[in-house]
Design an enzyme around this catalytic site. Structure first.
Site, mmCIF file in Angstrom:
data_model
loop_
_atom_site.group_PDB
_atom_site.id
_atom_site.type_symbol
_atom_site.label_atom_id
_atom_site.label_comp_id
_atom_site.label_asym_id
_atom_site.label_seq_id
_atom_site.Cartn_x
_atom_site.Cartn_y
_atom_site.Cartn_z
ATOM 1 C CB CYS A 80 -9.121 11.307 16.055
ATOM 2 S SG CYS A 80 -9.108 13.005 15.851
ATOM 3 C CB CYS A 102 -6.986 18.481 12.794
ATOM 4 S SG CYS A 102 -5.640 17.215 12.641
ATOM 5 C CB CYS A 134 -8.876 18.749 18.311
ATOM 6 S SG CYS A 134 -7.409 17.539 18.998
ATOM 7 C CB THR A 154 -15.308 -4.780 11.705
ATOM 8 O OG1 THR A 154 -15.253 -3.519 12.649
ATOM 9 C CG2 THR A 154 -14.062 -5.682 11.751
ATOM 10 C CB SER A 212 -14.421 -0.266 16.103
ATOM 11 O OG SER A 212 -15.705 -0.361 15.550
#
Length: 685
Positions: free
Chosen positions: A657, A660, A630, A479, A198
């Site tokens: 991640c 895709c 990607c 967060t 993050s």
């Protein structure tokens, strides 16, 4: 006397190796005389583990040959150990201990050399658990049709901020009410924090509520935000603008380090954390209620056959299951669709962005701890929403990142290459020159906000954190809201299990919390940019400074991200400069810095629903966008034996991640979990 000295020496060594207190190690040796010999035989090439947080990296040998044996012996032993209803310490002052004493094998002696010390049969011979011990929060092990099943009161999927906050809050409530609930956290990363990435300018509001004394407990939260700068970037200039951010009282942190610290706090409360286990399947009962998850089998080769290291997955069952998988959680998405949780509250589709980040170590003279810089504009075009950040951390480190909304139109846009361009901007280059990249990573983030929050409760549990989507887009923070959602879900779960209420109180308390008020006030910021950068800035400025979120209407999001991609013939290809190896780098170099690793000989966790679509649709109509969106070069087109282009999937490169799964124009790519322990290994992200 000599005998006592030998026991003392063995207990000391065992305590060091397992990260246990010495008195606990002494009890283990007293009831299992052969145990220290078994431990000594395991190939250990890693430092001693953090107490209670047993990771693949820490417990096993890095080599594929030894890792399954060493890890499984330890993991299964610890599982059985913590389930004993006859533990001599459970009713003593050491009640927090999650490693009580229990013979691993029915006979109390080590198995013959030919026996499998971690077979399902050894679990079938385990001591049975009474309903009384189950009610006291002791989790149970059983075996069904040759597959091991472990039962807890609460199972949490994901050891991120939301999952660990939920676990900690549950145990706090147990202490307050003088009761006990067994809590398990399952994490697919090799170690707690290994998959967490993050920005991160951290707002401590939720942490203040959860652990009020964190400032006195060596939390990795040290650098207070000291200044806010906001730039509009052109190709050569950084134009200062009035900053809409107010980070007074916030801190610049590494979220992966904070999560590790939270993991330690959770373990101190008796929470069982199991990194290295991928939750691959949701378990349902006959009434279609969620009753837990199944972990992925390990030791399956690419062709589907079982390797010598094969280990079947485990059914981990809970009376309540909380999903805290992070953005675009694979199981969370299935639950949202199965129970139609968005339709339940007329929520819109979720919209996403891809964040790419590096941590640099820079020259001392350029380092200004606490300085926070956000920027809009270049290198992105005016029709693509996104921005960049540069945060000065401690130890001469800076976090640099670019966030690109995944509803961009041009299929030739490459977020990774845009990030490389950013580093050559004069204002950024000046800071980075002479520095060194320490780590690289990427992750998608939710940007749907208030409009896209699904009903978070389903039969048997709830969805928390970024799996539901609580990011505050104008703040660029999620967060604190993720942690609070986990705490509220924990309170609902405790009420359901101990006080006879139900999980729907989570939804009620969420809507009455500061999370809801915060996201409601920020709800029109992101959709305003559907009209472009300048209109978006104008609307958001009016919303932020004048109306303060009190307008009587709520803007809607545009097309889903995968639908927003234009056909290649309508767009202009983008030429990107070659990396210079000083500020900008090729993908393999960056991947090396992410510490990403997967066992190459396993089935691909990236599945094509229709294997013909890449060559028949994506390549000719969209210009092969998967080879660009990607950030790890997982997808590339190569020539087959006939000289025709064919999509090759390099699943071992995957950073998890999820871009895709989100951006593929035909939603043909399904992201599923690989073997546990695979993926990136972040330490300062």
């Amino acid at each position: 006397m000599k005998k006592m000295e030998e026991v003392e020496e063995k207990a000391t060594k065992l305590a060091d190796r397992l990260g246990l207190r010495k008195d606990y190690a002494t009890v283990l040796l007293a009831e299992n005389s052969w145990f220290s010999d078994m431990i000594a035989a395991i190939p250990w090439h890693c430092p001693p583990p953090v107490p209670g947080i047993y990771s693949l990296h820490q417990l096993g040998c890095p080599s594929d040959h030894h890792r399954p044996l060493s890890f499984t012996i330890m993991h299964r032993f610890l599982l059985k150990l913590s389930s004993s209803s006859t533990n001599p310490l459970r009713n003593s002052k050491f009640q927090r201990l999650i490693l009580p004493s229990l013979n691993l094998f029915a006979s109390g002696s080590p198995p013959p050399p030919s026996a499998n010390p971690y077979s399902a049969d050894s679990f079938r011979k385990s001591r049975a658990f009474s309903s009384k011990s189950r009610a006291l929060g002791v989790r149970c092990i059983s075996s069904e049709a040759g597959r091991e099943a472990i039962e807890y009161d609460v199972v949490i999927i994901g050891a991120g901020p939301a999952g660990l906050s939920a676990a900690i809050r549950l145990k706090q409530l147990c202490q307050e009410k003088n009761t006990d609930l067994s809590v398990c956290v399952v994490e697919k990363g090799a170690e707690v924090g290994g998959h967490v990435i993050s920005g991160n300018v951290f707002e401590p509001l939720a942490l203040d509520e959860l652990l009020p004394h964190w400032r006195q407990e060596q939390a990795p939260i040290e650098v207070a935000a000291s200044s806010d700068k906001f730039w509009f970037l052109t190709k050569d200039r950084a134009i200062p603008l009035p900053s809409p951010f107010d980070n007074k009282g916030n801190y610049i942190i590494s979220l992966s380090q904070l999560v590790r610290w939270l993991g330690g706090k959770a373990e101190e409360l008796g929470i069982e954390i199991y990194p290295g286990f991928s939750a691959s399947e949701v378990l349902y009962n006959a009434s279609d209620e969620v009753v837990g998850i199944a972990t992925k089998d390990m030791g399956i080769s690419k062709d589907g056959s079982k390797k010598e290291t094969f280990q079947p997955g485990v059914d981990i069952k809970g009376r309540v299951t909380l999903f805290a998988e992070g953005c675009r959680g694979s199981l969370s998405e299935k639950i949202i669709k199965k129970y139609k949780l968005r339709e339940e509250v007329n929520a819109q589709h979720q919209t996403y962005a891809l964040g790419i980040k590096e941590v640099w170590e820079i020259d001392e003279s350029k380092h200004n701890p606490g300085e926070v810089i956000h920027a809009l504009g270049w290198p992105l075009d005016p029709k693509t929403y996104g921005g960049s950040f540069l945060y000065h951390m401690n130890d001469r480190q800076v976090a640099l990142g670019l966030v690109v909304a995944l509803n961009y139109k041009n299929p030739f846009l490459n977020p990774y290459e845009e990030f490389q361009k950013l580093k050559h901007h004069p204002a950024i280059k000046r800071i980075l020159e002479g520095g060194t990249v320490l780590q690289y990573g990427a992750r998608t983030l939710n940007e749907g906000g208030f409009q896209s929050i699904p009903y978070p409760v389903f039969p048997g549990g709830a969805i928390i954190g970024c799996s539901a989507g609580f990011l505050n887009v104008p703040k660029i923070k999620g967060t604190h809201t993720a942690m609070k959602s986990g705490m509220l879900a924990a309170e609902a779960a405790f009420g359901a299990l101990h006080e006879g209420s139900n999980m729907n109180t989570y939804w009620d308390s969420l809507r009455g919390s500061w999370v809801w008020k915060e996201l409601y006030a920020a709800r029109n910021y992101r959709p305003a940019f559907e009209y472009g950068l300048i209109p978006g800035l104008a609307v958001s400025a009016m919303e932020h400074y004048v109306l303060k979120g009190k307008v009587p209407f709520t803007l809607k999001h545009g097309k889903a991200d995968h639908e927003a991609t234009d056909l290649a013939r309508k767009c202009k290809p983008i030429e990107y400069p070659k990396p210079d190896g000083v500020l900008s780098f090729d993908v393999p170099t960056s991947l090396y810095r992410s510490n990403t690793n997967h066992d190459h000989d396993q089935p691909s966790h990236l599945r094509l629903k229709d294997p013909k679509i890449p060559e028949k649709v994506n390549l000719p109509e969209y210009g092969a966008p998967e080879s660009r969106y990607c950030p790890a070069r997982v997808y590339e087109y190569v020539e087959d034996e006939e000289g025709k282009p064919k999509l090759q999937i390099n699943a071992q490169n995957c950073l998890h991640c999820k871009a895709c799964d989100i951006k593929d124009p035909k939603q043909n790519i399904e992201w599923t979990v690989p073997e546990g322990g695979g993926g990136p290994a972040y330490s300062v992200m």
